[in-house]
Motif scaffolding. Structure first.
Motif, short mmCIF file in Angstrom:
data_model
loop_
_atom_site.label_atom_id
_atom_site.label_comp_id
_atom_site.label_asym_id
_atom_site.label_seq_id
_atom_site.Cartn_x
_atom_site.Cartn_y
_atom_site.Cartn_z
N VAL A 248 0.85 -1.19 0.00
CA VAL A 248 0.00 0.00 0.00
C VAL A 248 0.88 1.24 0.00
O VAL A 248 1.83 1.34 0.78
CB VAL A 248 -0.92 0.02 1.24
CG1 VAL A 248 -1.92 1.17 1.13
CG2 VAL A 248 -1.65 -1.31 1.39
N THR A 308 -3.47 1.88 -3.86
CA THR A 308 -3.69 2.97 -2.90
C THR A 308 -4.43 2.43 -1.67
O THR A 308 -5.01 1.35 -1.70
CB THR A 308 -4.54 4.06 -3.55
OG1 THR A 308 -5.82 3.50 -3.88
CG2 THR A 308 -3.87 4.61 -4.81
N PRO A 309 -4.41 3.20 -0.59
CA PRO A 309 -5.14 2.74 0.61
C PRO A 309 -6.61 2.46 0.34
O PRO A 309 -7.15 1.46 0.84
CB PRO A 309 -4.96 3.91 1.59
CG PRO A 309 -3.73 4.61 1.14
CD PRO A 309 -3.66 4.45 -0.34
N SER A 351 2.72 0.83 4.79
CA SER A 351 1.57 0.05 4.30
C SER A 351 0.55 -0.16 5.41
O SER A 351 -0.66 0.01 5.21
CB SER A 351 2.03 -1.31 3.77
OG SER A 351 2.58 -1.20 2.47
N LEU A 354 -1.17 3.30 6.35
CA LEU A 354 -2.14 3.76 5.35
C LEU A 354 -3.39 2.89 5.37
O LEU A 354 -4.52 3.40 5.22
CB LEU A 354 -1.50 3.74 3.96
CG LEU A 354 -0.40 4.79 3.73
CD1 LEU A 354 0.31 4.51 2.41
CD2 LEU A 354 -0.98 6.20 3.73
N LEU A 355 -3.20 1.59 5.52
CA LEU A 355 -4.35 0.69 5.54
C LEU A 355 -5.19 0.91 6.80
O LEU A 355 -6.43 0.95 6.73
CB LEU A 355 -3.88 -0.76 5.47
CG LEU A 355 -4.98 -1.82 5.34
CD1 LEU A 355 -5.81 -1.61 4.09
CD2 LEU A 355 -4.37 -3.22 5.35
N GLN A 358 -7.90 3.49 6.84
CA GLN A 358 -9.13 3.18 6.11
C GLN A 358 -10.11 2.36 6.94
O GLN A 358 -11.23 2.11 6.51
CB GLN A 358 -8.80 2.41 4.83
CG GLN A 358 -7.93 3.18 3.84
CD GLN A 358 -8.62 4.43 3.33
OE1 GLN A 358 -9.77 4.36 2.88
NE2 GLN A 358 -7.92 5.56 3.39
#
Length: 371
Positions: A248, A308-309, A351, A354-355, A358
């Motif tokens: 990510v 992308t996220p 990664s 960013l994840l 979400q």
């Protein structure tokens, strides 16, 4: 609510020592702990220049001591390589040191080449393939750990501990994994075949489908597990987890570039090449691939969650809906640039960050755990 966890193979890249690789993975575990991920698991592999996770129990002790709330475990211990009592003792002691935070994922594969597997197993391999006794060995480990029941604190006295009874020359003999148990690790069964799904259902254990291998048959394995599930003392209903590789980044191109070193490693492994230390991103970008390797990279890129996220989070939600799994375990595969610290892989930590952004429910899980 989506539950997210992390799987790590402790990858070793160019110029890294084993100690450097472990330090980088510890930083990843600490990030997962901070961000609200549920579990951090490490796999067992042997005699591989690109992988440092030879001893999950050693790594679990180290990582659990330097994190605060995340569950730490094996994904998994390859049980045919070990005596069941030895594994039960190791994980009973880990649970004693870190109550309520230890997972024991068990697998049947060797996690190595045949020669290495033979050396690991020693005389256990003389009388046939130890994998043949895997079902019995899983039951033995679970019984030794007392994982077939969920004791409350102080529920057992010194003479009322989970154990395994043996009859030797007509005399009864009892084995115990630890002198006085307060809690037991959670035992999971790992696999990518119908065999493991059937066994997990029969024993009433939670089941992990190792989707990061790219094996087909998720739907069938999950259906076999759920339809054949027999409730146990520790698990009343089926519980499932699905693994997947992720990379990510802020842009899809960045995420694809970061994944390239691991994509090349897996392409070479799948096409009969030599598995060397993982390339840096610069080395991977300048590597000439054969047509077969290029095809493998493209095929894996489609299956891995790279982007992308927002796009990766959406695909994870699709996973949970499509397969009805209770939890998704992500394996961050991003590589390192040559200028990155030798004992860190910032892109893997990024990664996870960013994840996590979400999935606001991760922050809620973290608050409820700490509260």
């Amino acid at each position: 609510m989506t539950h997210l966890s992390v799987l790590d193979l402790i990858p070793v890249r160019t110029k890294q020592s084993s100690g450097d690789a472990v330090a980088a993975s510890l930083a990843l575990a600490q990030a997962a702990d901070r961000l609200g991920y549920t579990r951090f698991w490490m796999a067992e592999h042997h005699n591989m220049p690109a992988v440092a996770s030879t001893s999950p129990s050693t790594l679990i002790a180290h990582f659990a001591a330097q994190t605060s709330r995340i569950r730490v475990g094996s994904g998994g211990v390859m049980l045919p390589n070990h005596a069941p009592l030895s594994i039960a003792e190791q994980f009973a002691l880990l649970e004693a040191m870190h109550p309520g935070r230890i997972d024991l994922g068990l697998g049947r594969a060797p996690g190595s080449d045949p020669v290495t597997a033979y050396m690991l197993r020693g005389q256990r391999g003389e009388g046939g393939d130890p994998a043949d006794t895997f079902p019995t060995d899983v039951e033995t480990v679970a019984a030794l750990l007392g994982s077939d029941r969920a004791p409350a604190p102080d529920a057992f006295g010194a003479d009322d501990q989970p154990g395994v009874g043996l009859s030797i020359r007509g005399r009864s003999y009892e084995l115990k994994a630890t002198p006085l148990v307060r809690s037991a690790p959670q035992v999971w069964l790992l696999g990518s075949s119908n065999f493991s799904a059937t066994l997990a259902a029969k024993l009433g254990l939670p089941y992990v489908f190792a989707n990061h291998f790219g094996q087909p048959g998720i739907e069938q394995a999950l259906e076999i597990y759920r339809s054949g599930f027999q409730p146990s003392e520790s698990l009343a209903a089926p519980k499932t987890l699905l693994t997947t590789n992720i990379s990510v980044a802020e842009s899809a191109d960045e995420a694809q570039l970061a994944a390239l070193p691991q994509l090349i490693s897996m392409a070479r492994l799948r096409t009969g090449g030599t598995l060397a230390a993982q390339l840096t991103i610069e080395e991977a970008r300048s590597t000439d691939l054969s047509p077969v390797e290029q095809d493998s990279v493209l095929e894996q890129s489609r299956r891995w969650l790279i982007g992308t996220p927002e796009s990766v989070a959406e695909r994870i939600r699709q996973f949970t809906t499509q397969y009805g799994v209770d939890e998704v375990m992500v394996s961050p595969v991003a590589g390192a640039f040559e200028g990155d610290p030798i004992d860190a892989v910032p892109a893997r930590v990024r990664s996870l960050e960013l994840l996590a952004a979400q999935f606001p429910e991760l922050a809620g899980h973290l608050t409820s755990t700490l509260g």
